[in-house]
Design a protein around this motif. Structure first.
Motif, PDB file in Angstrom:
ATOM      1  N   PRO A  44      16.345 -48.544   0.211  1.00 10.13           N
ATOM      2  CA  PRO A  44      16.605 -49.115  -1.113  1.00 10.13           C
ATOM      3  C   PRO A  44      17.921 -48.665  -1.732  1.00 10.13           C
ATOM      4  O   PRO A  44      18.429 -49.324  -2.651  1.00 10.13           O
ATOM      5  N   VAL A  45      18.470 -47.536  -1.262  1.00  8.16           N
ATOM      6  CA  VAL A  45      19.658 -46.962  -1.898  1.00  8.16           C
ATOM      7  C   VAL A  45      20.864 -47.893  -1.692  1.00  8.16           C
ATOM      8  O   VAL A  45      21.171 -48.296  -0.575  1.00  8.16           O
ATOM      9  N   GLY A  46      21.517 -48.241  -2.773  1.00  7.94           N
ATOM     10  CA  GLY A  46      22.676 -49.125  -2.707  1.00  7.94           C
ATOM     11  C   GLY A  46      22.338 -50.593  -2.847  1.00  7.94           C
ATOM     12  O   GLY A  46      23.249 -51.439  -2.932  1.00  7.94           O
ATOM     13  N   GLU A  47      21.062 -50.932  -2.890  1.00  5.19           N
ATOM     14  CA  GLU A  47      20.666 -52.334  -3.034  1.00  5.19           C
ATOM     15  C   GLU A  47      21.118 -52.871  -4.392  1.00  5.19           C
ATOM     16  O   GLU A  47      20.967 -52.209  -5.421  1.00  5.19           O
ATOM     17  N   ILE A  48      21.683 -54.071  -4.381  1.00  8.61           N
ATOM     18  CA  ILE A  48      22.075 -54.735  -5.624  1.00  8.61           C
ATOM     19  C   ILE A  48      20.864 -55.481  -6.166  1.00  8.61           C
ATOM     20  O   ILE A  48      20.365 -56.424  -5.554  1.00  8.61           O
ATOM     21  N   ILE A  49      20.350 -55.011  -7.307  1.00  7.35           N
ATOM     22  CA  ILE A  49      19.161 -55.609  -7.903  1.00  7.35           C
ATOM     23  C   ILE A  49      19.512 -56.913  -8.611  1.00  7.35           C
ATOM     24  O   ILE A  49      18.773 -57.892  -8.557  1.00  7.35           O
ATOM     25  N   ALA A  50      20.635 -56.914  -9.296  1.00  7.08           N
ATOM     26  CA  ALA A  50      21.102 -58.108 -10.014  1.00  7.08           C
ATOM     27  C   ALA A  50      22.602 -58.003 -10.207  1.00  7.08           C
ATOM     28  O   ALA A  50      23.162 -56.898 -10.227  1.00  7.08           O
ATOM     29  N   LEU A  62      34.564 -59.699 -16.561  1.00  6.71           N
ATOM     30  CA  LEU A  62      33.920 -58.499 -16.011  1.00  6.71           C
ATOM     31  C   LEU A  62      32.809 -58.894 -15.043  1.00  6.71           C
ATOM     32  O   LEU A  62      32.030 -59.816 -15.309  1.00  6.71           O
ATOM     33  N   GLN A  63      32.775 -58.198 -13.918  1.00  2.00           N
ATOM     34  CA  GLN A  63      31.712 -58.399 -12.932  1.00  2.00           C
ATOM     35  C   GLN A  63      30.762 -57.201 -13.014  1.00  2.00           C
ATOM     36  O   GLN A  63      31.176 -56.055 -12.818  1.00  2.00           O
ATOM     37  N   ILE A  64      29.493 -57.465 -13.305  1.00  2.00           N
ATOM     38  CA  ILE A  64      28.509 -56.403 -13.527  1.00  2.00           C
ATOM     39  C   ILE A  64      27.393 -56.502 -12.487  1.00  2.00           C
ATOM     40  O   ILE A  64      26.890 -57.603 -12.213  1.00  2.00           O
ATOM     41  N   SER A  65      27.027 -55.368 -11.911  1.00  2.00           N
ATOM     42  CA  SER A  65      25.901 -55.333 -10.973  1.00  2.00           C
ATOM     43  C   SER A  65      25.027 -54.129 -11.264  1.00  2.00           C
ATOM     44  O   SER A  65      25.497 -53.096 -11.741  1.00  2.00           O
ATOM     45  N   ARG A  66      23.742 -54.300 -11.022  1.00  2.00           N
ATOM     46  CA  ARG A  66      22.753 -53.225 -11.183  1.00  2.00           C
ATOM     47  C   ARG A  66      22.355 -52.776  -9.783  1.00  2.00           C
ATOM     48  O   ARG A  66      21.846 -53.571  -9.000  1.00  2.00           O
ATOM     49  N   VAL A  67      22.602 -51.500  -9.469  1.00  2.00           N
ATOM     50  CA  VAL A  67      22.478 -50.999  -8.096  1.00  2.00           C
ATOM     51  C   VAL A  67      21.482 -49.844  -8.043  1.00  2.00           C
ATOM     52  O   VAL A  67      21.492 -48.952  -8.897  1.00  2.00           O
ATOM     53  N   ARG A  68      20.619 -49.853  -7.024  1.00  2.00           N
ATOM     54  CA  ARG A  68      19.632 -48.786  -6.870  1.00  2.00           C
ATOM     55  C   ARG A  68      20.293 -47.471  -6.455  1.00  2.00           C
ATOM     56  O   ARG A  68      21.150 -47.456  -5.565  1.00  2.00           O
ATOM     57  N   VAL A  69      19.840 -46.379  -7.071  1.00  3.24           N
ATOM     58  CA  VAL A  69      20.305 -45.037  -6.723  1.00  3.24           C
ATOM     59  C   VAL A  69      19.090 -44.105  -6.694  1.00  3.24           C
ATOM     60  O   VAL A  69      18.064 -44.376  -7.325  1.00  3.24           O
ATOM     61  N   PHE A  78      18.535 -46.833 -11.181  1.00  2.00           N
ATOM     62  CA  PHE A  78      19.673 -47.727 -10.959  1.00  2.00           C
ATOM     63  C   PHE A  78      20.826 -47.304 -11.837  1.00  2.00           C
ATOM     64  O   PHE A  78      20.672 -46.540 -12.795  1.00  2.00           O
ATOM     65  N   LYS A  79      21.996 -47.778 -11.478  1.00  2.00           N
ATOM     66  CA  LYS A  79      23.163 -47.618 -12.335  1.00  2.00           C
ATOM     67  C   LYS A  79      23.903 -48.948 -12.369  1.00  2.00           C
ATOM     68  O   LYS A  79      23.688 -49.826 -11.509  1.00  2.00           O
ATOM     69  N   TYR A  80      24.782 -49.092 -13.359  1.00  2.00           N
ATOM     70  CA  TYR A  80      25.558 -50.324 -13.501  1.00  2.00           C
ATOM     71  C   TYR A  80      26.961 -50.102 -12.961  1.00  2.00           C
ATOM     72  O   TYR A  80      27.629 -49.117 -13.298  1.00  2.00           O
ATOM     73  N   ILE A  81      27.378 -51.017 -12.122  1.00  2.36           N
ATOM     74  CA  ILE A  81      28.741 -51.031 -11.600  1.00  2.36           C
ATOM     75  C   ILE A  81      29.480 -52.171 -12.294  1.00  2.36           C
ATOM     76  O   ILE A  81      29.058 -53.331 -12.227  1.00  2.36           O
ATOM     77  N   VAL A  82      30.554 -51.842 -12.985  1.00  2.79           N
ATOM     78  CA  VAL A  82      31.307 -52.836 -13.763  1.00  2.79           C
ATOM     79  C   VAL A  82      32.736 -52.890 -13.226  1.00  2.79           C
ATOM     80  O   VAL A  82      33.443 -51.879 -13.206  1.00  2.79           O
TER      81      VAL A  82
END
Length: 428
Positions: free
Chosen positions: A104-110, A118-125, A416-420
């Motif tokens: 699951p680590v690194g999976e893009i949830i949304a 801006l490009q936003i992604s929610r990533v599993r950590v 998760f964390k947000y990558i922007v």
């Protein structure tokens, strides 16, 4: 394997826990970046070690079984404690199943784009460091350690005193796997004392530990909830109910009830209270009682159930509150589904509950209204298990509602964390 500090007094326990915490935090940082194939290698090597060292594990387990028998521990708890070749093989196969799971680590949830570009992604950590406190089941050592490893978390394990030697033998195999994959052995640590003061220390280590997972009886859960300064995934009693609806299929009902109670009485998914619609009680219950009592189950029932069979013992108010984990079952006859749901809400632990019916509308209503982590229709409650859900294994069944609920597997051990990503945007 690294040596762990010796324990002699409360100051030593505090220093020892501090050292475990520092080691776990450092290992968590490294493990969070470990490639999937490296984590999988550690899991498969640990599985090999379990098989290669099965005689050593069973010897350690024999010490625990002898000590537990001498203390007069119940047959159900002895069953939870016992290890044999089949159960060791099941642990090893479980580690391999976890290795086969998607990481699951690194999976893009949304992910989405904003009007400003801006490009936003929610990533599993990973969560980080997980403290896991459990009681008499030594196999939890393998399940908990391997799930944390796969999800990129370090863990500090504290098994019960009854399973001390067994759990340490299993933990040693997990350490073998970590070493073989060149991962820090501090990623899976075990508290080397049965002193309860160590648990108290663990519950206050908010600078090192991110989540506490208690798995055991009500006394343990209540202590953790009261004392912990760290978020808790609670695994409360498995006070499991089945409601037999007026449209239940008789043969299906007999099979499900017997399996739910008697397949293995000591697990948290075992049936503890049976609720039967009055309209079918006289037709269905006699055969069900014959099945249960014939299999060695003591049945405790209300006056209506006792009237159907002289072998039924009178149930008390306490019985409706009790998770037996033994071949004992409470049965109550109810007027309708609303009464059954009210009983579940009053006495249940929000763990696992089931309806048996061929009426799809009734099943849908029951499953909508019963607020439990797992709700089943026409299936044994013994399926309340992460492995049966395709999760490989579980740390426990969370009965809370925050973050994780139901079987806690690798996905539930992530945040998760947000990558922007921008191209130079500034906020007006």
């Amino acid at each position: 394997m690294t040596a762990q500090p010796q324990i002699s007094n409360s100051d030593d326990i505090a220093r020892m826990m501090e050292e475990l915490g520092r080691g776990a935090r450092k290992a968590a940082n490294e493990l969070s970046l470990a490639p999937t194939e490296t984590k999988n290698k550690a899991l498969r090597e640990a599985a090999n070690a379990l098989r290669a060292r099965k005689d050593e594990i069973m010897s350690a387990n024999a010490k625990d079984m002898t000590a537990a028998s001498g203390k007069g521990i119940s047959a159900a708890l002895l069953d939870r404690l016992e290890l044999n070749e089949a159960r060791i093989e099941s642990m090893a196969a479980g580690l391999e199943a976890i290795a086969d799971l998607r990481d699951p680590v690194g999976e893009i949830i949304a992910e989405w784009d904003r009007p400003n570009g801006l490009q936003i992604s929610r990533v599993r950590v990973p969560l980080g460091v997980i403290g896991i406190i459990y009681e008499s089941r030594p196999n939890v050592t393998a399940d908990a350690g391997s799930l944390c490893l796969k999800s990129g978390n370090a863990c500090i394990l504290r098994g019960g005193s009854e399973s001390y030697h067994s759990s340490r033998a299993i933990w040693s195999c997990l350490q073998d796997g970590l070493a073989a994959a060149d991962l820090p052995v501090e990623a899976i640590q075990m508290i080397p004392t049965t002193d309860r003061a160590a648990v108290g220390e663990l519950l206050t280590m908010s600078n090192y530990v991110d989540v506490i997972v208690p798995r055991g009886g009500r006394n343990l859960i209540e202590r953790v909830q009261k004392e912990s300064r760290i978020p808790v995934f609670s695994h409360l009693d498995g006070l499991v109910h089945i409601y037999i609806d007026e449209k239940a299929d008789p043969a299906k009902t007999r099979d499900i009830v017997l399996n739910s109670k008697m397949r293995r009485v000591s697990i948290c998914g075992a049936l503890e209270t049976l609720l039967v619609n009055r309209a079918v009680a006289k037709d269905l219950l006699p055969a069900i009682l014959d099945d249960l009592i014939g299999a060695g189950c003591e049945v405790r029932g209300d006056a209506d159930v006792q009237a159907l069979d002289s072998r039924v013992v009178a149930a008390t108010e306490e019985d409706w509150h009790t998770e037996y984990l033994e071949p004992i079952l409470s049965i109550r006859i109810v007027d309708d589904m609303a009464t059954a749901i009210n009983h579940i809400e009053t006495y249940g632990s929000h763990h696992t509950d089931c309806i048996i019916t061929e009426n799809d509308a009734a099943a849908a209503e029951f499953m909508r209204k019963v607020d439990s982590a797992i709700v089943l229709h026409n299936a044994s409650t013994q399926f309340a298990d992460g492995g049966e859900f395709g999760m490989g294994a579980e740390i426990g069944i969370s009965t809370g509602k925050m973050h994780a609920r139901g079987p806690v597997g690798v996905e539930q051990l992530t945040s998760f964390k947000y990558i922007v990503k921008g191209t130079g945007q500034t906020r007006p």
